[in-house]
Design an enzyme around this catalytic site. Structure first.
Site, PDB file in Angstrom:
ATOM      1  N   GLY A   1      17.176   8.895 -12.386  1.00 20.94           N
ATOM      2  CA  GLY A   1      17.229   9.769 -11.225  1.00 20.94           C
ATOM      3  C   GLY A   1      15.930  10.531 -11.019  1.00 20.94           C
TER       4      GLY A   1
ATOM      5  N   GLU B   1      -4.596   6.500  -3.346  1.00 19.64           N
ATOM      6  CA  GLU B   1      -5.249   5.204  -3.157  1.00 19.64           C
ATOM      7  C   GLU B   1      -6.353   5.282  -2.104  1.00 19.64           C
ATOM      8  OE1 GLU B   1      -1.694   2.120  -4.487  1.00 19.64           O
ATOM      9  OE2 GLU B   1      -2.039   2.470  -2.350  1.00 19.64           O
TER      10      GLU B   1
ATOM     11  N   SER C   1      16.609   0.053  -2.635  1.00 14.98           N
ATOM     12  CA  SER C   1      15.423  -0.782  -2.405  1.00 14.98           C
ATOM     13  C   SER C   1      15.151  -1.760  -3.542  1.00 14.98           C
ATOM     14  CB  SER C   1      14.178   0.098  -2.178  1.00 14.98           C
ATOM     15  OG  SER C   1      13.667   0.615  -3.400  1.00 14.98           O
TER      16      SER C   1
ATOM     17  N   THR D   1      10.054  11.752 -10.416  1.00 13.88           N
ATOM     18  CA  THR D   1      10.926  10.577 -10.316  1.00 13.88           C
ATOM     19  C   THR D   1      11.045   9.954 -11.701  1.00 13.88           C
ATOM     20  OG1 THR D   1       9.043   9.172  -9.677  1.00 13.88           O
ATOM     21  CG2 THR D   1      10.330  10.165  -7.918  1.00 13.88           C
TER      22      THR D   1
ATOM     23  N   GLY E   1      10.335  -7.325  -3.019  1.00 12.43           N
ATOM     24  CA  GLY E   1       9.289  -6.805  -2.154  1.00 12.43           C
ATOM     25  C   GLY E   1       9.328  -5.297  -2.035  1.00 12.43           C
TER      26      GLY E   1
ATOM     27  N   GLY F   1       0.858  -1.184   0.000  1.00 14.65           N
ATOM     28  CA  GLY F   1       0.000   0.000   0.000  1.00 14.65           C
ATOM     29  C   GLY F   1       0.888   1.226   0.000  1.00 14.65           C
TER      30      GLY F   1
ATOM     31  N   ASN G   1       5.662  10.366 -10.994  1.00 11.84           N
ATOM     32  CA  ASN G   1       6.659   9.779 -11.880  1.00 11.84           C
ATOM     33  C   ASN G   1       6.369  10.272 -13.297  1.00 11.84           C
ATOM     34  OD1 ASN G   1       4.581   8.170 -12.943  1.00 11.84           O
ATOM     35  ND2 ASN G   1       5.179   6.358 -11.782  1.00 11.84           N
TER      36      ASN G   1
ATOM     37  N   GLY H   1       9.118   3.889  -5.784  1.00 14.42           N
ATOM     38  CA  GLY H   1       8.639   5.268  -5.688  1.00 14.42           C
ATOM     39  C   GLY H   1       8.265   5.642  -4.265  1.00 14.42           C
ATOM     40  N   ASP H   2       7.709   4.692  -3.523  1.00  9.55           N
ATOM     41  CA  ASP H   2       7.346   4.947  -2.130  1.00  9.55           C
ATOM     42  C   ASP H   2       8.587   5.059  -1.255  1.00  9.55           C
ATOM     43  OD1 ASP H   2       4.635   4.801  -2.831  1.00  9.55           O
ATOM     44  OD2 ASP H   2       4.638   2.626  -2.603  1.00  9.55           O
TER      45      ASP H   2
END
Length: 319
Positions: free
Chosen positions: A231, A145, A288, A226, A293, A44, A190, A257-258
């Site tokens: 970059g 969301e 990340s 983003t 995940g 989420g 983005n 992105g999160d």
């Protein structure tokens, strides 16, 4: 900001349980494929951003809703275990919790289906319910969301009470009202979301800057785009600056992105300049995607410091 004040971030947004299938390729419509593996993870966009900031040491509280199903307790305990303040998470009877079904290709690219569930019940009234706590925060993070009227109410709340807001317009809505979002301190789309919001092409960095400037012209103070492996770009009324990427081998881009938004928020509220916080956010997002995940791929502050040291050493060696 006084030395005794620990910066606070509030996340008003979604939580999901991610049902992740790793595929050799995306199936065509009507096609059945055997997939190599499956995982169930926490996700989420709101929860991801909260976890990223909390893992990096920020004081984070989250306003969200879960259902009355098997996923609710797991979601709350996971957030608490990651250091997020969960006092403002409430349950909705007769609702499912949010669920995201994700397919990930060997390249790391993904396709996602989302069921909002209880996330759809997060309302402007919930913001008023926790107003006194929100007033003490330094930055409020928002995504799309949850119901759009709740997002608009949170932006208006921030404006009224002097709390900065950041909107990550994902998933993008072409009818997002410029008047309702013009008071955000930061808009962070983005490239795809920027194209939808601006109605302009974004094939090149020059086009990305032009599209971002069209949003600045509508009253947005700062647009941060983003750009994945390229970059990010920081655009204000004064100038545009490209934030250089860090080269990594991608394993899974889910939640990158999160990771970017959560880490940017953490460093910005801790006193970094916008540009300095963005340089760290690009690196945190890059780190990340080297693991599978979303939330479980996010580094702690100590792990991230090690990644940055190693990245710096690689550049010094010419790698």
């Amino acid at each position: 900001m006084s030395a005794s004040h620990k910066p606070r971030i509030a996340v008003i947004g979604s939580n999901n349980t991610d049902l992740v299938t790793y595929v050799t390729r995306m199936p065509a419509r009507g096609e059945t494929l055997e997939a190599p593996s499956f995982e169930m993870n926490h996700g989420g966009k709101g929860a991801n951003q909260a976890v990223a900031a909390a893992k990096l040491g920020a004081s984070v509280r989250m306003l969200t809703k879960v259902g009355d199903d098997m996923f609710a307790d797991r979601t709350i305990s996971n957030l608490a275990g990651c250091g997020v303040d969960v006092r403002h998470i409430s349950r909705v009877a007769g609702r499912s919790s949010g669920v995201a079904t994700i397919m990930v290709e060997p390249s790391g690219e993904n396709a996602i289906l989302i069921v909002k569930g209880a996330n759809a019940d997060l309302s402007p009234a919930d913001i008023e319910r926790v107003a006194e706590d929100l007033k003490t925060c330094d930055l409020i993070l928002l995504q799309l969301e949850i119901p759009i009227e709740t997002v608009y109410a949170a932006i208006a709340f921030g404006k009224k009470h002097g709390v900065k807001t950041l909107l990550n317009p994902a998933p993008a809505l072409p009818d997002l009202d410029p008047e309702q979002i013009r008071d955000v301190a930061f808009l962070v789309p983005n490239e795809t979301e920027l194209a939808i919001l601006s109605g302009l092409p974004v094939a090149s960095e020059a086009e990305i800057e032009m599209a971002a400037r069209s949003l600045i012209a509508k009253g947005i103070e700062t647009v941060i785009v983003t750009m994945g492996a390229r970059g990010a770009m920081l655009v204000t009324a004064r100038d545009a600056r490209r934030i250089a990427p860090v080269r990594v081998t991608p394993v899974d881009t889910t939640g990158a992105g999160d990771a970017f938004v959560g880490s940017f928020a953490r460093y910005y509220v801790s006193g970094d300049s916008v540009e300095a916080a963005l340089h760290k956010a690009v690196r945190y997002a890059a780190d990340s995607i080297t693991r599978r995940g979303a939330q479980k791929s996010y580094a702690t502050e100590a792990e991230f410091e090690m990644f940055c040291r190693n990245a710096g050493a690689a550049r010094a060696d010419g790698a």
